[in-house]
Design a protein around this motif. Sequence first.
Motif, short mmCIF file in Angstrom:
data_model
loop_
_atom_site.label_atom_id
_atom_site.label_comp_id
_atom_site.label_asym_id
_atom_site.label_seq_id
_atom_site.Cartn_x
_atom_site.Cartn_y
_atom_site.Cartn_z
N ALA A 1 0.83 -1.21 0.00
CA ALA A 1 0.00 0.00 0.00
C ALA A 1 0.86 1.25 0.00
O ALA A 1 0.54 2.25 -0.65
N GLU A 2 1.99 1.20 0.75
CA GLU A 2 2.88 2.36 0.80
C GLU A 2 3.52 2.62 -0.56
O GLU A 2 3.64 3.78 -1.00
N GLU A 3 3.96 1.56 -1.24
CA GLU A 3 4.56 1.73 -2.57
C GLU A 3 3.56 2.33 -3.55
O GLU A 3 3.91 3.20 -4.35
N LYS B 1 1.51 6.90 -6.85
CA LYS B 1 0.43 7.83 -7.19
C LYS B 1 0.88 9.28 -6.99
O LYS B 1 0.58 10.16 -7.82
N THR B 2 1.59 9.52 -5.90
CA THR B 2 2.06 10.89 -5.64
C THR B 2 3.06 11.31 -6.71
O THR B 2 3.03 12.46 -7.19
N ASN B 3 3.97 10.42 -7.08
CA ASN B 3 4.93 10.73 -8.15
C ASN B 3 4.21 11.09 -9.44
O ASN B 3 4.59 12.03 -10.16
N TYR B 4 3.17 10.34 -9.75
CA TYR B 4 2.40 10.55 -10.98
C TYR B 4 1.76 11.93 -10.96
O TYR B 4 1.87 12.71 -11.92
N GLU C 1 -5.51 7.57 -9.49
CA GLU C 1 -5.93 7.88 -8.13
C GLU C 1 -6.75 6.75 -7.53
O GLU C 1 -6.63 6.44 -6.33
N GLY C 2 -7.57 6.10 -8.34
CA GLY C 2 -8.43 5.05 -7.82
C GLY C 2 -7.84 3.66 -7.87
O GLY C 2 -8.49 2.69 -7.45
N ALA C 3 -6.61 3.52 -8.36
CA ALA C 3 -6.02 2.19 -8.51
C ALA C 3 -5.81 1.52 -7.16
O ALA C 3 -5.39 2.15 -6.19
N ALA D 1 11.02 11.47 0.22
CA ALA D 1 10.84 12.53 -0.77
C ALA D 1 9.70 12.19 -1.73
O ALA D 1 8.86 13.03 -2.06
N GLU D 2 9.65 10.95 -2.15
CA GLU D 2 8.60 10.53 -3.08
C GLU D 2 7.23 10.56 -2.42
O GLU D 2 6.23 10.89 -3.06
N GLU D 3 7.15 10.22 -1.15
CA GLU D 3 5.89 10.30 -0.43
C GLU D 3 5.34 11.73 -0.44
O GLU D 3 4.13 11.95 -0.48
#
Length: 965
Positions: free
Chosen positions: A384-386, A391-394, A436-438, A581-583
């Motif tokens: 879930a964290e990955e 999603k945030t990177n996207y 977002e919904g994935a 950073a990615e988070e």
Amino acid sequence: MRTSPRPQIRLLALALSTALLGGVATTAVAQAPTAAAAPATAPARVDIPYEQFTLPNGLRVLVHTDRKAPIVAVNLWYHVGSKDEPAGRSGFAHLFEHLMFNGSENAPGEFFAPFEQAGATDMNGTTNTDRTNYFANIPTTALDMALWMESDRMGHLLGAIDQKTLDEQRGVVQNEKRQGENQPYGQLRQVIARTMYPVGHPYHHTTIGSMNDLDAASLDDVKTWFKTWYGPNNTVLVLAGDIDLATARDKVTRYFGDIPATPTMAQPKVDIAVLKQDGRTELEDKVPQILVQRLWNVPQAGTRDADLLDLVSDVLGGSASSRLDARLVHQDQLVDSVSTANYNAQLSGSFSIRAMVKQGVDQARVEAVINEELARLITDGPTAEELERAKTNYRAGFIRGIERIGGFGGKADVLASCATFTGDPGCFRQSLANVEGATVAQVREAAAKWLGNPSHTFVVKPGVRQPLAEEPSVEPAAFNPPKPDPRYTTLASTVDRKAGVPRVETFPDLKFPALQRATLKNGSTVILAERHEIPVVNISYAFDGGYASDHGGKLGTAGFANAMLDEGAGELGSLAFKSRAEELGAALEAGASLDGATASLSALKENLDASVGLFSTMLRAPRFEPAEINRVKAQWIAGIAQEKARPQTAALRVLPPLLYGQAHPYGIPFTGTGTEQAIGSLDRQDLLNYQRQWLRPEQATVIVVGDTTLSQVVPVLDKYFGDWKGQGQAKAGVAIPEARRPAAPRVFLIDQPGAVQANIYAGQLVPSSKDPGAVQLEMSNEVLGGSFTSRMNMNLREDKHWSYGARTLLTGALGQRPFLSVAPVQIDKTAESVAEMQREIGDYASGRKPATQAEIDKVVANELRSQPGAYETAAAVMSTIGDIVRYGRPDNWVQVRNAQVEAFTPEQANAAARSIDPNALTWVVVGDLSRIQAPIEALKLGQVKVIDADGKPVAAAGTGAKPAK
């Protein structure tokens, strides 16, 4: 013009786009404050609103209004690419992209000329498998000119194409093809296309085509090709920026409404061409290390699975904390780099895993780990964290991409790609929603469904490159184009084409943001330029201590130390730091340049506080763990080997020591990477010494550009940096002594056996960027080789078509800076090109061919009128502020410089040109010695010496050349 035979046609145009074993940082490193970060604000909604209409002739027009600057992005997408080329006619679409830049019936000559006069920016054209596009950002007042020019080449081109024009651009395209294939690993693209798609598939050949087909193209062939497909009904036009629907409708109708429709392009059916079995291809090339690339054919653009595979890519190998990075780069340390990418085109997509294998490592071990990690992801899916990080990177990538209205990947590109490939200009909204919904289960299913299919592995090993055989020539079938589409009609023309290109009478003024200043509690100066177009804040901490600070020490220390800052800081190891950073959707990096160093942060406004906290930890408490230092050392040294293998970087490594002398602070490889020996000797104490001496807040400047105010950002900066103090004695700035020019020309050759091109560099030292005449020298350089229509490029590219592009440039420096003349040319025209470059420089510098008033008017107009577009992005504003800081310029430097530009005269240009001595140039030529040495010696330009990629002498080849001393 750029070619992208297998481009990433992501509808969102996203990427703007590199187990801990060591000790822990000691108390000698200052610790960042541990105060809890402020809660994140609500994420801003991102969108690209648009309106649209269609002319009776089928031209579809999309309009996006963005009043941030007085510019309009004009972006035309013709729905024709290399997929539409019949057998025996490969390369036609790309060849035509070039031909359409050579003027039209009512505007003969270079298409670029009126755009340069109007101050266009981000102007180019590209071709890929599926479409050809042309784009430019132009001042709002130049919109009539731009639409007139685009409509004239759409509706009135053929009379301007003759055999001479065809031959000229065919030569340019062939040099573009040679330029790509001349690079290490450069043949792989063509091999991949042939292997991944069967004969008869539209993607079986590369966009740039085969030499045989390009040679065989006749004038009738290309004219028939144009008449058949390049019509309004096969085109999407996007106008984005300082424009509204009513204005767009009026102007587009006027200029395009009378152009008749062509046949409507029948699009090939989607054919993903999933491989039937696993395969393997191995090649040899003159490369320093093994490359392994594994490919799958996957779904096409505009599909839900394509969006999900973007997330798969991020988790597997597309981010700094991805699984393959963690395993292959950090834990097992089997590769110097690994990456994944999900490229999606109209008929099919391509999922890639690419790894650079460490020297001495068995590639089979690398492939085994890739198999293991892929199988684990297919079986278990991401955590879930990955998934949240992906999603945030996207989302962060999308936000940063749509800061721009035009250019590669800007808002106009997003709308045009969606409309062209899906019919829905707003398809990006569905992709955002898909991502977002994935769910974890959906991403796992997509990975299993597509990456569980057969793949093909390509391996390139060090060895002797063999010429890549052309596929057998195919006799082109008779081409019987369909009739024009009868559904479309034309409107009566109200444009007098014979009156010529509409004049641009007025131009918008530049509105450079006001610079606001403050001082942090630690003494650092803050300079803010507010930009509220997107919810992003960009912060740059500017320090002294660039490559020149390596002088007298270990070359490469500045670059290496800065690169290590994000390899773990505070309580976070390397992977944990990158993951954090990615988070946050934050982009953190640090690096050095010739005279300074910069650490930067690009933060989503919603996460600004936490992002600045992480940024401060990076600067104040880098861990510099020995195990990470050793890992990055190996990657760094492998990178130096890659630089030596590439002709451009090989030249840039050896030229500065030749120009400045090895005892000079600038007499170092301009890549800043240093030498293998110096990097190999670096230890933790070296990095701590650099940090303490150079990365300290006293006299440093924090540059902030973005969606914030002084009252908002200064408290956040003070919260995390306010109590930061430098340790020990700060180091004084680097003294840059004057270097002497050589008394006579010098020529140095570097052997690149089997090269199909030669890369020519001519260099000389000229006064500093701080010199009172710097602006005049920069403007004078524009005449010689600084723009597309400059003397050098028009000679070697457009007139003689020996090169894909030739230029002259000046790099910034506190000391004497280098003037460089650069040209990659076809190998059989090396000596002739050197002679032409020498003649052009000599004629200009000596006054035999001085700058004319027309040339000065052209470069002055382009420089002044292009600025509203040139400063569209926060990065461009930040770069100029950085130069203001580095070179001690006033805050109103943009206005001061513009006044000098506006007053620029031919006399000033010619006086500045005299600072270049054509009889004291240093030449470095990288190419196949067996083909270039004797012809260059015959020029009698100067003593010819042969050196290697380290600048050391090598034995002469028996034709009179001497090894360098």
